[in-house]
Write a protein that holds these residues in place. Structure first.
Motif, PDB file in Angstrom:
ATOM      1  N   THR A  65       3.284 -12.253   5.959  1.00 22.64           N
ATOM      2  CA  THR A  65       3.087 -12.805   4.613  1.00 22.64           C
ATOM      3  C   THR A  65       1.617 -12.988   4.240  1.00 22.64           C
ATOM      4  O   THR A  65       1.303 -13.637   3.246  1.00 22.64           O
ATOM      5  N   HIS A  66       0.717 -12.438   5.040  1.00 15.78           N
ATOM      6  CA  HIS A  66      -0.710 -12.597   4.709  1.00 15.78           C
ATOM      7  C   HIS A  66      -1.471 -11.304   4.979  1.00 15.78           C
ATOM      8  O   HIS A  66      -2.010 -11.089   6.066  1.00 15.78           O
ATOM      9  N   VAL A  67      -1.473 -10.426   3.988  1.00 16.08           N
ATOM     10  CA  VAL A  67      -2.261  -9.194   4.091  1.00 16.08           C
ATOM     11  C   VAL A  67      -3.021  -8.965   2.779  1.00 16.08           C
ATOM     12  O   VAL A  67      -2.588  -9.394   1.720  1.00 16.08           O
ATOM     13  N   HIS A  68      -4.166  -8.302   2.901  1.00 18.75           N
ATOM     14  CA  HIS A  68      -4.971  -7.951   1.719  1.00 18.75           C
ATOM     15  C   HIS A  68      -4.981  -6.432   1.609  1.00 18.75           C
ATOM     16  O   HIS A  68      -5.584  -5.762   2.445  1.00 18.75           O
ATOM     17  N   LEU A  69      -4.300  -5.900   0.595  1.00 20.55           N
ATOM     18  CA  LEU A  69      -4.248  -4.440   0.460  1.00 20.55           C
ATOM     19  C   LEU A  69      -5.247  -3.905  -0.570  1.00 20.55           C
ATOM     20  O   LEU A  69      -5.490  -2.703  -0.634  1.00 20.55           O
ATOM     21  N   ASP A  97       1.340  -9.404  -0.289  1.00 22.54           N
ATOM     22  CA  ASP A  97      -0.053  -9.061  -0.559  1.00 22.54           C
ATOM     23  C   ASP A  97      -0.781 -10.241  -1.211  1.00 22.54           C
ATOM     24  O   ASP A  97      -0.272 -10.859  -2.141  1.00 22.54           O
ATOM     25  N   MET A  98      -1.971 -10.521  -0.730  1.00 26.00           N
ATOM     26  CA  MET A  98      -2.776 -11.623  -1.262  1.00 26.00           C
ATOM     27  C   MET A  98      -3.342 -11.273  -2.644  1.00 26.00           C
ATOM     28  O   MET A  98      -3.586 -10.111  -2.951  1.00 26.00           O
ATOM     29  N   PRO A  99      -3.594 -12.295  -3.454  1.00 25.11           N
ATOM     30  CA  PRO A  99      -3.968 -12.035  -4.855  1.00 25.11           C
ATOM     31  C   PRO A  99      -5.430 -11.658  -5.056  1.00 25.11           C
ATOM     32  O   PRO A  99      -5.821 -11.351  -6.177  1.00 25.11           O
ATOM     33  N   PHE A 153       1.414 -19.228  -4.822  1.00 19.02           N
ATOM     34  CA  PHE A 153       0.058 -19.113  -5.347  1.00 19.02           C
ATOM     35  C   PHE A 153      -0.976 -19.513  -4.309  1.00 19.02           C
ATOM     36  O   PHE A 153      -0.874 -20.566  -3.700  1.00 19.02           O
ATOM     37  N   LYS A 154      -1.973 -18.651  -4.155  1.00 21.65           N
ATOM     38  CA  LYS A 154      -3.056 -18.921  -3.211  1.00 21.65           C
ATOM     39  C   LYS A 154      -4.270 -19.443  -3.965  1.00 21.65           C
ATOM     40  O   LYS A 154      -4.568 -18.969  -5.065  1.00 21.65           O
ATOM     41  N   CYS A 155      -4.966 -20.405  -3.388  1.00 26.27           N
ATOM     42  CA  CYS A 155      -6.242 -20.818  -3.958  1.00 26.27           C
ATOM     43  C   CYS A 155      -7.245 -21.059  -2.840  1.00 26.27           C
ATOM     44  O   CYS A 155      -6.885 -21.167  -1.665  1.00 26.27           O
ATOM     45  N   VAL A 251      -3.094 -21.696   4.912  1.00 25.43           N
ATOM     46  CA  VAL A 251      -3.173 -20.368   5.516  1.00 25.43           C
ATOM     47  C   VAL A 251      -4.199 -20.405   6.656  1.00 25.43           C
ATOM     48  O   VAL A 251      -5.092 -21.244   6.679  1.00 25.43           O
ATOM     49  N   HIS A 252      -4.040 -19.527   7.570  1.00 24.94           N
ATOM     50  CA  HIS A 252      -4.946 -19.290   8.703  1.00 24.94           C
ATOM     51  C   HIS A 252      -5.674 -20.533   9.240  1.00 24.94           C
ATOM     52  O   HIS A 252      -6.903 -20.594   9.242  1.00 24.94           O
ATOM     53  N   LEU A 253      -4.915 -21.492   9.725  1.00 23.20           N
ATOM     54  CA  LEU A 253      -5.537 -22.657  10.373  1.00 23.20           C
ATOM     55  C   LEU A 253      -6.242 -22.211  11.659  1.00 23.20           C
ATOM     56  O   LEU A 253      -5.676 -21.501  12.478  1.00 23.20           O
ATOM     57  N   SER A 327      -1.175 -11.842  10.205  1.00 24.91           N
ATOM     58  CA  SER A 327      -2.368 -11.058  10.572  1.00 24.91           C
ATOM     59  C   SER A 327      -3.606 -11.475   9.792  1.00 24.91           C
ATOM     60  O   SER A 327      -4.709 -11.372  10.293  1.00 24.91           O
ATOM     61  N   ASP A 328      -3.443 -11.937   8.547  1.00 25.73           N
ATOM     62  CA  ASP A 328      -4.578 -12.028   7.609  1.00 25.73           C
ATOM     63  C   ASP A 328      -5.419 -10.757   7.704  1.00 25.73           C
ATOM     64  O   ASP A 328      -6.641 -10.799   7.847  1.00 25.73           O
ATOM     65  N   HIS A 329      -4.727  -9.637   7.643  1.00 28.75           N
ATOM     66  CA  HIS A 329      -5.413  -8.336   7.648  1.00 28.75           C
ATOM     67  C   HIS A 329      -6.319  -8.283   6.418  1.00 28.75           C
ATOM     68  O   HIS A 329      -5.830  -8.233   5.290  1.00 28.75           O
TER      69      HIS A 329
HETATM   70 ZN   LIG Z   1      -6.672 -13.796   3.806  1.00 25.81          ZN
END
Ligand SMILES: [Zn+2]
Length: 462
Positions: A65-69, A97-99, A153-155, A251-253, A327-329
């Motif tokens: 649930t955490h990728v940047h495409l 996909d992250m915003p 929603f991500k901030c 996210v990503h602690l 992954s926070d790819h």
């Molecule tokens: Zn990220």
């Protein structure tokens, strides 16, 4: 043929942490699992019969649930095709996909539409959903985006690194929460927050005077102290209590010093129940002591910390303080990764390597495969309300993978399928490998044949 039957000597079924023999039937018309029987049951004729070899394990398709495409706009960093190809090669059948980092960012309904159009046009190799974003001034867009299908929603509470996705302050957050207050929306935080006063002795983020040698990892590490994460946590907890109907997520602690605070906040009858936590493969498998000078492939924010910190994060995964692992790819071009730790772009690439990384880490610690898979599947399916994913269960989408736990392999540059092959995992020897990936009953990845045109672009937009 409208039916697929999988004869699996080892399959991971719900309710058991250990794989067992099972016969799984898939209705190929709907792409759903239609029956599961314990044991190996010879099927009738006229089905697509799949015999799984002894020793290999059938698992549910994984979720990240955490990728940047980054497409459109920064497609040279990553793209829908290459990113989702890397995903299926590692058994990931659903990504969210992250915003940010695409242009436009997903901060308006129109931005979401542009992204979906682009993904449809180029095709995706696994199922894909989208997070929306909260930035200053876009609160009137949020309910529309939620209705349009974003999963939450991500901030950012600290600068994001790209101009079109500015961070929010308390006032912006209040506006966003007010706009969403009649929903049960999920709000994701990049949880680093600069304290109102510079942090004496730890090297303030922008305080270059305390910085020694930027080619050394310790210099970068000192610029992103754990206090940034704990002060963000304090603010997030305040909002979680103010808006109990909304769901909040970090996210990503990376900072283990946040863990006692999280446990404390959640405890007791009146504890905070609407806060979830994720961490990343890199925080659980890499340590700052081993990062060479100028090895900017390890740079990400918050940073990879020392081994003691890593072991506390692992403990928190095991005791449930941390809900799941992603992954926070977050790739970029190799040019942007050049230079020292302070100038290079922050972001770690590793989409698709997660299961092998965790299996390698946990297999000697007596952690059953079923628990590892839960962190990479059902726990994330629940978070995004995908009721029909994350488990091998009748009625669920037939996303399933063949995993060989005996296979040892080395992560080599040419084994990576994401666009820019810069990764801290290159050269690592891993235990366990995904051999085949099925999406809705259709084969989408076969390690034996590699990338095959006929298998591509079978993913759906969620
Ligand atoms: Zn990220």
């Amino acid at each position: 043929m409208s039916k697929q039957v999988i004869l699996a000597p080892l399959a991971l079924l719900p309710g058991s942490n250990q794989p067992q023999p099972a016969t799984i039937e898939v209705d190929l018309t709907s792409g759903l699992i239609s029956s599961i029987q314990e044991g190996l049951v010879q099927p009738e004729n006229d089905v697509e019969l799949i015999h799984v070899e002894e020793g290999k394990v059938i698992l549910p398709g994984l979720i990240d649930t955490h990728v940047h495409l980054n497409q459109p706009g920064r497609t040279e960093w990553e793209g829908f095709q290459s990113g989702t190809l890397a995903a299926i090669s590692g058994g990931v059948t659903t990504v969210i996909d992250m915003p940010l980092n695409s242009i436009p960012p997903t901060t308006t309904l129109e931005g979401l539409r542009v992204k979906r159009e682009e993904a449809k046009k180029v095709g995706v190799n696994c199922d894909i959903g989208f997070w929306g974003g909260i930035i200053p001034g876009n609160s009137s867009e949020l309910v529309g985006m939620l209705k349009g299908g974003v999963k939450g929603f991500k901030c950012f509470l600290i600068e994001s690194g790209v101009d079109e996705f500015p961070c929010v302050g308390e006032e912006d957050l209040l506006q966003a929460c007010e706009a969403l207050k009649d929903t049960n929306a999920l709000i994701l935080f990049h949880a680093e927050l600069e304290a109102p006063h510079p942090i004496i002795g730890h090297g303030h983020v922008h305080d270059k005077t305390t910085i020694s040698d930027p080619s050394e990892y310790s210099t970068f590490l000192a610029s992103r102290p754990e206090e940034l994460e704990t002060s963000a946590l304090t603010l997030i907890l305040k909002f979680a209590r103010l808006y109990p109907q909304l769901r909040f997520h970090i996210v990503h602690l990376s900072a283990s010093s946040a863990l006692p605070l999280i446990r404390e906040a959640r405890s007791g009858e009146n504890g905070t129940k609407n806060l979830t936590i994720e961490t990343c493969f890199h925080y659980l498998t890499l340590k700052s002591e081993e990062i060479p000078d100028n090895a900017t492939q390890f740079k990400c924010c918050p940073p990879i910390r020392n081994d003691e910190n890593r072991l506390k994060l692992l403990e928190a995964v095991l005791d449930g303080t941390i809900n799941y692992i992603v992954s926070d790819h977050s790739p970029c071009t190799p040019e942007l990764k050049k230079g020292d730790f302070l100038n290079a772009w922050g972001g770690v690439s590793g989409l698709g390597l997660g299961l092998s990384l965790l299996y390698t880490e946990f297999r000697n610690k007596d952690i059953p495969l079923g628990r590892i898979v839960d962190w990479l599947s059902i726990n994330q399916a629940k978070q995004i309300n995908m009721d029909n994913k994350g488990l091998l269960k009748v009625g669920n989408q037939a996303d399933w993978i063949v995993f060989d736990p005996r296979k040892r392999w080395e992560v080599a540059v040419d084994s990576l399928l994401f666009k820019n092959k810069v990764s801290p995992y290159i050269g690592k020897t891993l235990q366990g490998k995904v051999e085949k990936t099925y999406l809705g009953g259709k084969l989408v990845w076969d390690h034996a044949t590699g990338v095959e045109e006929s298998l591509l672009s079978q993913g759906n937009l969620l």
